[in-house]
Enzyme design. Structure first.
Site, PDB file in Angstrom:
ATOM      1  N   HIS A  22      98.748 -28.280-125.645  1.00 52.92           N
ATOM      2  CA  HIS A  22      97.900 -28.514-124.595  1.00 52.92           C
ATOM      3  C   HIS A  22      98.482 -28.695-122.863  1.00 52.92           C
ATOM      4  O   HIS A  22      97.729 -28.983-122.238  1.00 52.92           O
ATOM      5  CB  HIS A  22      96.702 -29.551-124.440  1.00 52.92           C
ATOM      6  CG  HIS A  22      97.460 -31.652-124.794  1.00 52.92           C
ATOM      7  ND1 HIS A  22      96.622 -32.477-124.211  1.00 52.92           N
ATOM      8  CD2 HIS A  22      98.229 -31.642-125.468  1.00 52.92           C
ATOM      9  CE1 HIS A  22      97.613 -32.855-124.048  1.00 52.92           C
ATOM     10  NE2 HIS A  22      98.714 -32.874-124.834  1.00 52.92           N
ATOM     11  N   CYS A  54      98.719 -42.140-122.191  1.00 54.54           N
ATOM     12  CA  CYS A  54      98.635 -43.129-122.648  1.00 54.54           C
ATOM     13  C   CYS A  54      98.912 -44.350-122.648  1.00 54.54           C
ATOM     14  O   CYS A  54      98.401 -44.669-123.398  1.00 54.54           O
ATOM     15  CB  CYS A  54     100.073 -42.345-123.927  1.00 54.54           C
ATOM     16  SG  CYS A  54     100.189 -40.552-124.418  1.00 54.54           S
TER      17      CYS A  54
END
Length: 470
Positions: free
Chosen positions: A270, A394
């Site tokens: 991705h 993240c």
């Protein structure tokens, strides 16, 4: 039993109810089809303005950016939009071609197995590898875990030292932390103010018991490109395995595992306009790299990564790699031009804007800027019409300043004032101009409200002030 007359009376009483139900028109929930763009579809379908394909849109229809229903997307390091051509390649394997690729006794398995092997060749071609050296995983996080833990565990009887850097992705740093708890010794190399490692310091850190070095190719927050070929050469000379997290590099800059002496490489689907949930790990066969498998199962993927290989996702990754092989040079020139337009446009209109990371050894699609005397989170909230971030997706939930920028030597104030702009294949010049205007406007507005900025404008040195505590 009911009499005939009673039955007729019941039917007569129910007739108006049936008539009322019959008169109700079926409820239709309208929906609109979205044309492909970084700019989201407007909420009111009747006001959508479709632009004809141009050189910026690579032949796809795009929607106009005035008053979008959702923000302009400039967060390509978090994830990239799937290329429509990738989806086209995947669709047959989401419908008719649904066989298990590990079923060797019938056509359904044979046709999906052929598709997987073709995708394996497409991934291998992009990085100059042999198809047999490509192992499919769920993404770069799994590939990073498998590389570090797999090598460390297999060679632990002879070598228990690992080298990495302070600015790696969290999954690498966390894997190293876990290995430390198991008794391994980990060296975390610092980086210079420009984000690059000191090659001499790195070479001096290698020990006879060093099993693996893990250094990312392109940093996900500041876009710095490490000297991978030089690192690989040093590792090969010292007979140490070299792993690189190339999630932000593959498909964007040229990567050749043989020319760069890379032994293990992590890839994410991705991040190169492919689907989520799929990635790959390159594992060198000569000289052979041995890994201890992290999960047990049916022994798929050379026994390194057991589990049914997801054919549609693998086909999507292969298609994305094929497109990158064909269009990387064009994409790089175009993204470089848009990046320069963005940086020049902001810095020419706003003072005290610093680009974080090296100016030369960097991927142009990742632009990290610090705006002095502006709180990064406040700027993000003000720029609601643009999808940006202040660092890694993240770790974006944390209020702590970026550990990457802190490693570069930035103080808390500058680290908190940083914004990352991610430019990609489908970003247009019109969107960049829109972003420049809005960023400049909101930065000036926030600075006008800042007493610190006012003091700086009056020539006061803020570092000379002794602030009282209450």
């Amino acid at each position: 039993m009911l009499s005939r007359q009673l039955q007729r009376n019941i039917l007569k009483a129910a007739a108006p109810v049936r008539l009322s139900l019959a008169k109700q028109a079926p409820r239709v929930i309208p929906f609109s089809l979205r044309t492909f763009s970084n700019t989201a579809h407007k909420q009111n379908a009747s006001t959508v303005e479709t632009l004809t394909p141009n050189s910026d849109s690579l032949g796809f229809e795009t929607t106009a950016i005035e008053k979008p229903g959702r923000p302009i997307y400039l967060d390509m390091q978090a994830t990239s939009p799937m290329d429509p051509r990738v989806l086209d390649a995947m669709l047959p394997y989401l419908t008719d071609l649904y066989g298990n690729p590990h079923s060797r006794t019938h056509q359904y398995g044979w046709e999906t197995e052929r598709a997987i092997e073709e995708a394996r060749e497409q991934v291998a071609k992009l990085i100059g590898a042999d198809p047999k050296e490509i192992i499919f995983t769920s993404g770069a996080t799994e590939a990073n875990n498998l590389s570090l833990k797999g090598v460390a565990h297999f060679y632990k009887s002879k070598k228990k030292h690992i080298i990495t850097t302070q600015i790696e992705h969290k999954c690498v740093l966390e894997s190293c932390r876990v290995l430390q708890e198991e008794g391994f010794d980990v060296t975390y190399l610092p980086v210079q103010p420009n984000g690059l490692i000191d090659i001499k310091q790195f070479e001096e850190a290698i020990r006879p018991d060093t099993s693996i070095v893990s250094i990312m190719s392109v940093n996900n927050e500041i876009g710095v490109i490490q000297p991978i070929a030089e690192i690989g050469k040093i590792c090969r000379k010292n007979k140490v395995f070299f792993h690189t997290d190339a999630a932000q590099a593959v498909g964007k800059i040229p990567m050749d595992v043989n020319a760069m002496n890379i032994d293990l490489m992590s890839i994410s689907g991705h991040k190169l306009y492919g689907p989520k949930g799929i990635g790959a790990i390159y594992v060198r066969r000569r000289p052979r790299v041995r890994l201890e498998a992290v999960q047990s199962g049916g022994g798929q993927e050379r026994g390194i990564r057991s589990g049914t290989v997801p054919t549609p996702l693998v086909v999507g990754l292969g298609a994305a790699c094929k497109l990158a092989t064909e269009e990387m040079e064009y994409d790089d020139k175009r993204i470089s031009r848009l990046s320069k337009r963005l940086i020049d446009g902001i810095q020419s209109k706003v003072e005290q804007v610093v680009r974080n990371g090296d100016d030369v050894h960097t991927y142009p699609g990742c632009v990290n800027l610090s705006f002095s005397y502006v709180e990064g989170e406040s700027l993000l909230m003000a720029l609601k019409e643009i999808a940006l971030s202040s660092g890694s997706a993240c770790t974006s939930a944390s209020l702590e300043p970026s550990y990457v920028l802190r490693a570069l030597g930035a103080d808390d104030e500058m680290a908190h004032s940083s914004i990352r702009f991610g430019i990609g294949r489908f970003t247009t010049e019109a969107e960049i101009d829109y972003v420049i205007n809005h960023v400049v406007g909101h930065v000036n507005k926030l600075r006008d409200m800042s007493p610190l900025w006012e003091m700086v404008q009056e020539g006061i040195d803020l570092k000379s002030i002794q602030w009282s505590q209450h």
